[in-house]
Design an enzyme around this catalytic site. Sequence first.
Site, PDB file in Angstrom:
ATOM      1  N   LYS A 274       0.809  -1.211   0.000  1.00 48.43           N
ATOM      2  CA  LYS A 274       0.000   0.000   0.000  1.00 48.43           C
ATOM      3  C   LYS A 274       0.848   1.271   0.000  1.00 48.43           C
ATOM      4  CE  LYS A 274      -3.390  -2.056   3.194  1.00 48.43           C
ATOM      5  NZ  LYS A 274      -3.947  -1.922   4.560  1.00 48.43           N
ATOM      6  N   GLY A 275       2.121   1.123   0.337  1.00 48.30           N
ATOM      7  CA  GLY A 275       2.963   2.283   0.625  1.00 48.30           C
ATOM      8  C   GLY A 275       3.077   3.303  -0.484  1.00 48.30           C
TER       9      GLY A 275
ATOM     10  N   GLU B 291       7.606   2.580  -5.502  1.00 45.86           N
ATOM     11  CA  GLU B 291       7.576   1.969  -4.166  1.00 45.86           C
ATOM     12  C   GLU B 291       7.896   3.037  -3.135  1.00 45.86           C
ATOM     13  OE1 GLU B 291       6.783   0.015  -1.949  1.00 45.86           O
ATOM     14  OE2 GLU B 291       8.205  -1.622  -1.566  1.00 45.86           O
ATOM     15  N   ASP B 292       7.442   2.828  -1.922  1.00 44.69           N
ATOM     16  CA  ASP B 292       7.675   3.836  -0.882  1.00 44.69           C
ATOM     17  C   ASP B 292       9.126   3.889  -0.418  1.00 44.69           C
ATOM     18  OD1 ASP B 292       7.497   1.375   0.438  1.00 44.69           O
ATOM     19  OD2 ASP B 292       6.007   2.028   1.903  1.00 44.69           O
TER      20      ASP B 292
ATOM     21  N   ASP C 149      14.749  -0.849   1.752  1.00 39.19           N
ATOM     22  CA  ASP C 149      15.451  -0.998   3.035  1.00 39.19           C
ATOM     23  C   ASP C 149      16.489  -2.116   2.891  1.00 39.19           C
ATOM     24  OD1 ASP C 149      16.053  -0.915   5.753  1.00 39.19           O
ATOM     25  OD2 ASP C 149      14.259  -1.988   6.378  1.00 39.19           O
TER      26      ASP C 149
ATOM     27  N   LYS D 206      16.870   3.810   1.968  1.00 37.42           N
ATOM     28  CA  LYS D 206      17.455   3.749   3.306  1.00 37.42           C
ATOM     29  C   LYS D 206      18.589   2.734   3.280  1.00 37.42           C
ATOM     30  CE  LYS D 206      14.910   2.043   6.709  1.00 37.42           C
ATOM     31  NZ  LYS D 206      13.837   2.007   7.743  1.00 37.42           N
TER      32      LYS D 206
ATOM     33  N   PHE E  54      13.301   4.676  11.263  1.00 36.27           N
ATOM     34  CA  PHE E  54      12.036   4.153  10.755  1.00 36.27           C
ATOM     35  C   PHE E  54      11.122   5.322  10.432  1.00 36.27           C
ATOM     36  CE2 PHE E  54       8.127   1.867  10.354  1.00 36.27           C
ATOM     37  CZ  PHE E  54       8.554   0.725   9.689  1.00 36.27           C
TER      38      PHE E  54
ATOM     39  N   ASP F 144       3.928   3.452   6.591  1.00 36.14           N
ATOM     40  CA  ASP F 144       3.225   3.125   7.828  1.00 36.14           C
ATOM     41  C   ASP F 144       4.132   2.487   8.860  1.00 36.14           C
ATOM     42  OD1 ASP F 144       3.490   0.554   6.422  1.00 36.14           O
ATOM     43  OD2 ASP F 144       2.187  -0.217   8.000  1.00 36.14           O
TER      44      ASP F 144
ATOM     45  N   ARG G  87      -0.049   6.498   7.759  1.00 36.59           N
ATOM     46  CA  ARG G  87       0.080   6.664   6.306  1.00 36.59           C
ATOM     47  C   ARG G  87      -0.465   8.008   5.822  1.00 36.59           C
ATOM     48  NH1 ARG G  87       1.446   1.635   3.952  1.00 36.59           N
ATOM     49  NH2 ARG G  87       0.447  -0.173   4.883  1.00 36.59           N
TER      50      ARG G  87
HETATM   51  P1  IMP Z   1      12.937  -4.288   2.073  1.00 37.60           P
HETATM   52  O1  IMP Z   1      12.441  -5.552   1.442  1.00 37.60           O
HETATM   53  O2  IMP Z   1      13.668  -4.545   3.358  1.00 37.60           O
HETATM   54  O3  IMP Z   1      13.706  -3.385   1.156  1.00 37.60           O
HETATM   55  O4  IMP Z   1      11.693  -3.557   2.636  1.00 37.60           O
HETATM   56  C1  IMP Z   1      10.845  -2.817   1.966  1.00 37.60           C
HETATM   57  C2  IMP Z   1       9.546  -2.710   2.736  1.00 37.60           C
HETATM   58  O5  IMP Z   1       9.734  -2.661   4.158  1.00 37.60           O
HETATM   59  C3  IMP Z   1       8.904  -1.428   2.342  1.00 37.60           C
HETATM   60  O6  IMP Z   1       8.056  -1.611   1.257  1.00 37.60           O
HETATM   61  C4  IMP Z   1       8.147  -1.065   3.600  1.00 37.60           C
HETATM   62  O7  IMP Z   1       6.885  -1.668   3.597  1.00 37.60           O
HETATM   63  C5  IMP Z   1       8.932  -1.651   4.734  1.00 37.60           C
HETATM   64  N1  IMP Z   1       9.789  -0.628   5.365  1.00 37.60           N
HETATM   65  C6  IMP Z   1      11.123  -0.639   5.458  1.00 37.60           C
HETATM   66  N2  IMP Z   1      11.584   0.442   6.111  1.00 37.60           N
HETATM   67  C7  IMP Z   1      10.500   1.172   6.416  1.00 37.60           C
HETATM   68  C8  IMP Z   1      10.319   2.435   7.082  1.00 37.60           C
HETATM   69  O8  IMP Z   1      11.266   3.122   7.527  1.00 37.60           O
HETATM   70  N3  IMP Z   1       9.040   2.872   7.200  1.00 37.60           N
HETATM   71  C9  IMP Z   1       7.969   2.171   6.725  1.00 37.60           C
HETATM   72  N4  IMP Z   1       8.095   1.002   6.101  1.00 37.60           N
HETATM   73  C10 IMP Z   1       9.352   0.495   5.946  1.00 37.60           C
HETATM   74 MG    MG Z   2       5.782  -1.475   1.646  1.00 37.39          MG
END
Ligand code: IMP
Ligand code: MG
Length: 179
Positions: free
Chosen positions: A43-44, A99-100, A103, A131, A152, A159, A165
């Site tokens: 949803k981000g 994408e939002d 990470d 990030k 975070f 969210d 959100r």
């Molecule tokens: P990744 O697979 O670790 O890159 O994570 C991506 C997903 O983790 C994002 O789509 C978010 O849903 C969630 N996420 C990671 N860091 C944050 C944050 O700081 N705030 C909110 N959601 C996060």
């Molecule tokens: Mg997400």
Amino acid sequence: MSGQSSIKLVFSPEVIQRRVQELAAHLAEDYADTEPVVLGVLKGCFIFMSDLVRRLNLPVEVDFVRLSSYGASDTSSGTVEMTTPPSISLEGRPVLVVEDIVDTGRTLSWLQQYLESLGPSSVRFCVLVDKAERRELDFDADYVGFHVPKGFLVGYGLDYDERYRFLPGIYEITGQESS
Ligand code: IMP
Ligand code: MG
């Protein structure tokens, strides 16, 4: 431990809007004379993508996927599942994923592999926030709104456990229960 969580402004609505406009200008140039599919990751993406496509000035098609990863609420666990696949054919199309936040990189690395198997003419990634601190896989987004080292973030679509959100700015949340 259950403590009071607090949030601190990181990017104001004005700063975000300026940056989205810059990204849109850049994208409009790169995708000139094409009809890309803008593919949001729910949803981000929902606020960022709606601001972005309205500034693009391109005849885009819009579609969404929904991904989930098992595990804790504030980090992805590594096992990605697609709960809603694309609803239109991506074969031969330029695809721009929105994408939002990236990470660990697991979610988008997984999505990149999945999308490439569908035979698009190109796949690029536009993320609001990159990030770096917890990156595990070597994933580089093509377009990045903001680079942050860590923390975070919530707001503007992001969210914590489905909360925050709706906030028009981006905030860092501290003192949340799990982390
Ligand atoms: P990744 O697979 O670790 O890159 O994570 C991506 C997903 O983790 C994002 O789509 C978010 O849903 C969630 N996420 C990671 N860091 C944050 C944050 O700081 N705030 C909110 N959601 C996060
Ligand atoms: Mg997400």
